[in-house]
Write a protein that holds these residues in place. Structure first.
Motif, PDB file in Angstrom:
ATOM      1  N   ARG A   1      25.110  77.594  26.601  1.00 31.41           N
ATOM      2  CA  ARG A   1      24.078  77.443  27.632  1.00 31.41           C
ATOM      3  C   ARG A   1      24.605  76.714  28.868  1.00 31.41           C
ATOM      4  NH1 ARG A   1      19.761  74.333  26.738  1.00 31.41           N
ATOM      5  NH2 ARG A   1      20.836  72.915  25.289  1.00 31.41           N
ATOM      6  N   PHE A   2      25.491  75.762  28.669  1.00 29.91           N
ATOM      7  CA  PHE A   2      26.034  74.974  29.780  1.00 29.91           C
ATOM      8  C   PHE A   2      27.491  75.372  30.022  1.00 29.91           C
ATOM      9  CE2 PHE A   2      23.218  70.900  29.285  1.00 29.91           C
ATOM     10  CZ  PHE A   2      22.082  71.700  29.291  1.00 29.91           C
ATOM     11  N   THR A   3      27.892  75.283  31.280  1.00 34.01           N
ATOM     12  CA  THR A   3      29.278  75.556  31.656  1.00 34.01           C
ATOM     13  C   THR A   3      29.760  74.482  32.616  1.00 34.01           C
ATOM     14  OG1 THR A   3      28.930  77.939  31.431  1.00 34.01           O
ATOM     15  CG2 THR A   3      30.875  77.220  32.650  1.00 34.01           C
ATOM     16  N   ILE A   4      30.884  73.852  32.270  1.00 39.08           N
ATOM     17  CA  ILE A   4      31.497  72.878  33.159  1.00 39.08           C
ATOM     18  C   ILE A   4      32.633  73.551  33.919  1.00 39.08           C
ATOM     19  CG2 ILE A   4      33.080  72.009  31.370  1.00 39.08           C
ATOM     20  CD1 ILE A   4      32.769  69.211  32.634  1.00 39.08           C
ATOM     21  N   SER A   5      32.753  73.233  35.194  1.00 39.92           N
ATOM     22  CA  SER A   5      33.810  73.808  36.015  1.00 39.92           C
ATOM     23  C   SER A   5      34.175  72.800  37.097  1.00 39.92           C
ATOM     24  CB  SER A   5      33.358  75.131  36.632  1.00 39.92           C
ATOM     25  OG  SER A   5      32.245  74.920  37.486  1.00 39.92           O
ATOM     26  N   LYS A   6      35.221  73.108  37.848  1.00 37.05           N
ATOM     27  CA  LYS A   6      35.611  72.191  38.907  1.00 37.05           C
ATOM     28  C   LYS A   6      36.260  72.917  40.064  1.00 37.05           C
ATOM     29  CE  LYS A   6      38.768  69.224  38.015  1.00 37.05           C
ATOM     30  NZ  LYS A   6      39.733  68.240  37.485  1.00 37.05           N
ATOM     31  N   ASP A   7      36.160  72.283  41.211  1.00 35.87           N
ATOM     32  CA  ASP A   7      36.810  72.756  42.423  1.00 35.87           C
ATOM     33  C   ASP A   7      37.778  71.647  42.837  1.00 35.87           C
ATOM     34  OD1 ASP A   7      37.603  73.370  45.019  1.00 35.87           O
ATOM     35  OD2 ASP A   7      35.659  74.203  45.551  1.00 35.87           O
ATOM     36  N   ASN A   8      39.056  71.817  42.516  1.00 36.16           N
ATOM     37  CA  ASN A   8      40.024  70.753  42.780  1.00 36.16           C
ATOM     38  C   ASN A   8      40.224  70.504  44.283  1.00 36.16           C
ATOM     39  OD1 ASN A   8      40.637  69.901  40.165  1.00 36.16           O
ATOM     40  ND2 ASN A   8      42.097  71.561  39.875  1.00 36.16           N
ATOM     41  N   ALA A   9      40.069  71.540  45.078  1.00 34.49           N
ATOM     42  CA  ALA A   9      40.226  71.376  46.521  1.00 34.49           C
ATOM     43  C   ALA A   9      39.171  70.419  47.082  1.00 34.49           C
ATOM     44  CB  ALA A   9      40.141  72.724  47.214  1.00 34.49           C
ATOM     45  N   LYS A  10      37.991  70.437  46.461  1.00 31.59           N
ATOM     46  CA  LYS A  10      36.904  69.571  46.911  1.00 31.59           C
ATOM     47  C   LYS A  10      36.724  68.352  46.004  1.00 31.59           C
ATOM     48  CE  LYS A  10      34.287  73.359  49.024  1.00 31.59           C
ATOM     49  NZ  LYS A  10      32.992  74.105  49.057  1.00 31.59           N
ATOM     50  N   ASN A  11      37.552  68.251  44.981  1.00 31.15           N
ATOM     51  CA  ASN A  11      37.461  67.163  44.009  1.00 31.15           C
ATOM     52  C   ASN A  11      36.038  67.020  43.469  1.00 31.15           C
ATOM     53  OD1 ASN A  11      38.753  65.287  42.430  1.00 31.15           O
ATOM     54  ND2 ASN A  11      38.870  63.700  44.002  1.00 31.15           N
ATOM     55  N   THR A  12      35.472  68.148  43.089  1.00 30.37           N
ATOM     56  CA  THR A  12      34.083  68.201  42.633  1.00 30.37           C
ATOM     57  C   THR A  12      34.008  68.909  41.284  1.00 30.37           C
ATOM     58  OG1 THR A  12      33.264  68.216  44.906  1.00 30.37           O
ATOM     59  CG2 THR A  12      31.752  68.979  43.188  1.00 30.37           C
ATOM     60  N   VAL A  13      33.200  68.355  40.392  1.00 33.13           N
ATOM     61  CA  VAL A  13      32.969  68.940  39.085  1.00 33.13           C
ATOM     62  C   VAL A  13      31.515  69.404  39.015  1.00 33.13           C
ATOM     63  CG1 VAL A  13      32.988  68.524  36.598  1.00 33.13           C
ATOM     64  CG2 VAL A  13      34.705  67.455  38.059  1.00 33.13           C
ATOM     65  N   PHE A  14      31.298  70.543  38.367  1.00 31.86           N
ATOM     66  CA  PHE A  14      29.962  71.125  38.272  1.00 31.86           C
ATOM     67  C   PHE A  14      29.536  71.239  36.813  1.00 31.86           C
ATOM     68  CE2 PHE A  14      30.019  72.144  42.670  1.00 31.86           C
ATOM     69  CZ  PHE A  14      31.317  72.536  42.962  1.00 31.86           C
ATOM     70  N   LEU A  15      28.231  71.227  36.604  1.00 31.85           N
ATOM     71  CA  LEU A  15      27.672  71.533  35.296  1.00 31.85           C
ATOM     72  C   LEU A  15      26.544  72.533  35.517  1.00 31.85           C
ATOM     73  CD1 LEU A  15      27.826  70.850  32.249  1.00 31.85           C
ATOM     74  CD2 LEU A  15      25.922  69.276  32.631  1.00 31.85           C
ATOM     75  N   GLN A  16      26.818  73.773  35.177  1.00 34.14           N
ATOM     76  CA  GLN A  16      25.801  74.823  35.260  1.00 34.14           C
ATOM     77  C   GLN A  16      25.013  74.811  33.960  1.00 34.14           C
ATOM     78  OE1 GLN A  16      24.994  76.992  37.828  1.00 34.14           O
ATOM     79  NE2 GLN A  16      23.269  77.548  36.521  1.00 34.14           N
ATOM     80  N   MET A  17      23.720  74.619  34.069  1.00 37.99           N
ATOM     81  CA  MET A  17      22.862  74.508  32.889  1.00 37.99           C
ATOM     82  C   MET A  17      21.863  75.650  32.899  1.00 37.99           C
ATOM     83  SD  MET A  17      22.223  70.372  32.861  1.00 37.99           S
ATOM     84  CE  MET A  17      21.197  70.414  34.325  1.00 37.99           C
ATOM     85  N   ASN A  18      21.966  76.518  31.925  1.00 36.52           N
ATOM     86  CA  ASN A  18      21.074  77.669  31.790  1.00 36.52           C
ATOM     87  C   ASN A  18      20.239  77.544  30.526  1.00 36.52           C
ATOM     88  OD1 ASN A  18      22.287  78.788  34.100  1.00 36.52           O
ATOM     89  ND2 ASN A  18      23.827  79.854  32.867  1.00 36.52           N
ATOM     90  N   SER A  19      19.193  78.317  30.450  1.00 40.09           N
ATOM     91  CA  SER A  19      18.315  78.322  29.269  1.00 40.09           C
ATOM     92  C   SER A  19      17.917  76.903  28.883  1.00 40.09           C
ATOM     93  CB  SER A  19      19.019  79.021  28.098  1.00 40.09           C
ATOM     94  OG  SER A  19      19.376  80.343  28.445  1.00 40.09           O
ATOM     95  N   LEU A  20      17.486  76.155  29.851  1.00 42.06           N
ATOM     96  CA  LEU A  20      17.169  74.755  29.610  1.00 42.06           C
ATOM     97  C   LEU A  20      15.982  74.594  28.670  1.00 42.06           C
ATOM     98  CD1 LEU A  20      17.838  73.410  33.181  1.00 42.06           C
ATOM     99  CD2 LEU A  20      18.841  72.489  31.098  1.00 42.06           C
ATOM    100  N   LYS A  21      16.046  73.547  27.870  1.00 43.22           N
ATOM    101  CA  LYS A  21      15.011  73.248  26.891  1.00 43.22           C
ATOM    102  C   LYS A  21      14.432  71.855  27.189  1.00 43.22           C
ATOM    103  CE  LYS A  21      17.757  75.610  23.334  1.00 43.22           C
ATOM    104  NZ  LYS A  21      18.408  75.453  22.012  1.00 43.22           N
ATOM    105  N   PRO A  22      13.217  71.599  26.749  1.00 38.95           N
ATOM    106  CA  PRO A  22      12.646  70.254  26.971  1.00 38.95           C
ATOM    107  C   PRO A  22      13.530  69.142  26.413  1.00 38.95           C
ATOM    108  CG  PRO A  22      10.933  71.776  26.320  1.00 38.95           C
ATOM    109  CD  PRO A  22      12.231  72.531  26.182  1.00 38.95           C
ATOM    110  N   GLU A  23      14.247  69.415  25.342  1.00 36.96           N
ATOM    111  CA  GLU A  23      15.122  68.386  24.762  1.00 36.96           C
ATOM    112  C   GLU A  23      16.364  68.117  25.608  1.00 36.96           C
ATOM    113  OE1 GLU A  23      13.874  71.104  23.249  1.00 36.96           O
ATOM    114  OE2 GLU A  23      15.323  71.939  21.812  1.00 36.96           O
ATOM    115  N   ASP A  24      16.584  68.887  26.655  1.00 35.75           N
ATOM    116  CA  ASP A  24      17.673  68.612  27.595  1.00 35.75           C
ATOM    117  C   ASP A  24      17.268  67.558  28.627  1.00 35.75           C
ATOM    118  OD1 ASP A  24      18.398  72.112  27.571  1.00 35.75           O
ATOM    119  OD2 ASP A  24      19.515  70.533  26.529  1.00 35.75           O
ATOM    120  N   THR A  25      16.006  67.181  28.620  1.00 39.08           N
ATOM    121  CA  THR A  25      15.525  66.176  29.562  1.00 39.08           C
ATOM    122  C   THR A  25      16.255  64.850  29.359  1.00 39.08           C
ATOM    123  OG1 THR A  25      13.331  67.170  29.739  1.00 39.08           O
ATOM    124  CG2 THR A  25      13.512  64.825  30.265  1.00 39.08           C
TER     125      THR A  25
END
Length: 122
Positions: A64-88
C-alpha cells in the motif's frame, strides 16, 4: 541539519496521500518514515538506502505504501495508497549518517523531522 516533513492531512478510507521530507545540511546513508498514534509507541513504516536501490517496509503497509527519493532535491517521499483508519498517526521522517543493517528501530536514526498529521476517516 534539518528534516522538514509535509503532506499530511485528512483523507477518507481508501484514499491516498503523499508525504515529503526535505533534508538540508547533508546527505544520509538511509532515510526512513515512522508513525505514532495516540497512546502508542512510535513504529517503523518504511526505509530507503542512500542510492534508493533498497527499501524496507513494515508488514502493515506492504503493498500500500511506497518510499522513494529524489537525490537531486535531497527529498524522500512516502506514497500512501488504500489508506485505512488504523493508518491515522503523526508521521515522522528520519535519517541517519552511519551505516548499518538495522532499519526499524528509532535508535537506528540520528535525525528526525517535526512530524505531519495523517488522519483517515472511515
Amino acid at each position: 541539519v534539518q528534516l522538514q516533513a509535509s503532506g499530511g492531512g485528512l483523507v477518507q478510507a481508501g484514499g491516498s496521500l503523499r508525504l515529503s521530507c526535505a533534508a538540508s545540511g547533508r546527505t544520509f546513508s538511509r532515510n526512513g518514515w515512522f508513525r505514532q498514534a495516540p497512546g502508542k509507541e512510535r513504529e517503523f513504516v518504511a526505509a530507503i538506502t542512500r542510492s534508493g536501490d533498497y527499501t524496507d517496509y513494515a508488514d502493515s503497509v506492504k503493498g500500500r505504501f511506497t518510499i522513494s527519493k529524489d537525490n537531486a532535491k535531497n527529498t524522500v517521499f512516502l506514497q500512501m495508497n488504500s489508506l485505512k483508519p488504523e493508518d491515522t498517526a503523526v508521521y515522522y521522517c528520519a535519517a541517519r549518517t552511519f551505516y548499518g543493517t538495522s532499519v526499524s528501530f528509532t535508535s537506528d536514526y540520528d535525525y528526525w523531522g517535526q512530524g505531519t498529521q495523517v488522519t483517515v476517516s472511515s
